[in-house]
Design an enzyme around this catalytic site. Sequence first.
Site, short mmCIF file in Angstrom:
data_model
loop_
_atom_site.label_atom_id
_atom_site.label_comp_id
_atom_site.label_asym_id
_atom_site.label_seq_id
_atom_site.Cartn_x
_atom_site.Cartn_y
_atom_site.Cartn_z
N PRO A 132 36.63 -17.28 -28.07
CA PRO A 132 35.77 -17.35 -26.89
C PRO A 132 36.18 -18.44 -25.90
O PRO A 132 36.05 -18.27 -24.69
CB PRO A 132 34.39 -17.61 -27.49
CG PRO A 132 34.44 -16.98 -28.85
CD PRO A 132 35.85 -17.21 -29.33
N ARG A 292 48.75 20.30 -3.16
CA ARG A 292 47.57 20.10 -2.32
C ARG A 292 47.95 20.25 -0.84
O ARG A 292 48.85 19.56 -0.35
CB ARG A 292 47.00 18.69 -2.56
CG ARG A 292 45.89 18.26 -1.61
CD ARG A 292 44.62 19.03 -1.82
NE ARG A 292 43.51 18.41 -1.10
CZ ARG A 292 42.30 18.95 -0.99
NH1 ARG A 292 42.06 20.12 -1.57
NH2 ARG A 292 41.35 18.33 -0.33
N GLU A 388 47.65 -10.10 -24.15
CA GLU A 388 48.93 -10.67 -24.60
C GLU A 388 49.60 -11.51 -23.51
O GLU A 388 50.82 -11.49 -23.34
CB GLU A 388 49.87 -9.55 -25.09
CG GLU A 388 49.34 -8.90 -26.35
CD GLU A 388 50.42 -8.20 -27.13
OE1 GLU A 388 51.48 -8.81 -27.37
OE2 GLU A 388 50.20 -7.05 -27.50
N SER A 391 49.01 -12.09 -16.26
CA SER A 391 50.12 -12.18 -15.31
C SER A 391 50.34 -13.62 -14.86
O SER A 391 51.48 -14.06 -14.66
CB SER A 391 49.87 -11.29 -14.10
OG SER A 391 50.03 -9.93 -14.43
#
Length: 408
Positions: A132, A292, A388, A391
């Site tokens: 935490p 589209r 992990e 940035s």
Amino acid sequence: MAEFTMELNDEQKEVRDWLHGFAADVIRPAAAEWDEREETPWPVIQEAAKVGIYSLDFYAQQYFDPTGLGIPMAMEELFWGDAGIALSIVGTGLAAVGVLANGTEEQIGTWIPQMYGDPSDVKVAAFCSSEPDAGSDVASMRTRAVYDEAKDEWVINGTKTWATNGGIANVHVVVAVVDPELGSKGHASFIVPPGTPGLTQGQKFKKHGIRASHTAEVVLDGVRVPGSCLLGGKEKLDERLARARERARQGGERVKNAAMATFEASRPAVGAMAVGTARAAYEVALDYAKTREQFGRPIIDNQGVAFQLADMRTQIDAARLLVWRASWMAVSGKPFTAAEGSMSKLFASETAKKVTAQAVQILGGNGYTREYPVERMHRDAAIYTIFEGTSEIQRLVIARTLSGMPIR
């Protein structure tokens, strides 16, 4: 040492196509359901185990691929299918890497098979590092492991958070402080065997994305594990701590801690996950743009859309190249002198966020609904710049590596 190549060999192509087929036929059709349920997709994991994807043998074959491309190739294809389900399938791998990076041969042979189980009784494992109050700041870790010499046991107390498979795992790998005076250098990793008293699941998190992957707190209250559960063994730990104390007195080079050794080994793999998600969103957007029609022509005829798709593909290919380079360097024993592992994770993560956002924009209102998968992919992509190593931490690692300075 294998030469660096951008061409997969025939065996790798066969594995890639096999994984792609599983991702297309099994993972994708189940993605929306398990995202909504926000539960571990045990049936899909079991299917992966039955065909040999969720297994120690498969993971080892890719991990020890002499080119280094086995793991990133596998990650890209599975996460092309769906990030949440894929993380449930590969999440055990982070704990396995923790044991491979820090454990003895006996520990590797004993514990990694128990992390996977078998197709009739599938198991998962959890790597528990974040806390935490200690995410990016690993030096603030509070979980303590104290050695009881009389019983040759380690006593662990603390709370871990953001643990993939936390609490539901058969085997937990826990990073704890063994010498608080050494900061992040005083950490060690421990195996907590299945059924160990004192380990319980805390809060299960309801997440923005990767919702088919179980993420929870792990509470360790007086957990006792045998001395043999210290990864690497006590003799190796004592030697490492002694070197760290001596270098601390001399102001010498830093010593890598157990958690960072695991993250360094896994960052290119996370980059490959991001590449898979980005590629999936790009392909949906490309197909949509070609079919589209607005104002009497496909929207890809408009430069505003076509140029976005060109940039998306360019960034995806560049991210893959960085991931492959770092993976090849790691397996070839080449040091990351410019933090190439962090570079690959940083660029691929940011690419996934940007590309999935562009895919939503190209699909317009449809992209914002759950009728189309890019909405889910965009939510999933947000995690890559966070877990992990955020940035910001990747940039810090790169800057420190390049400059040799303790940039703060």
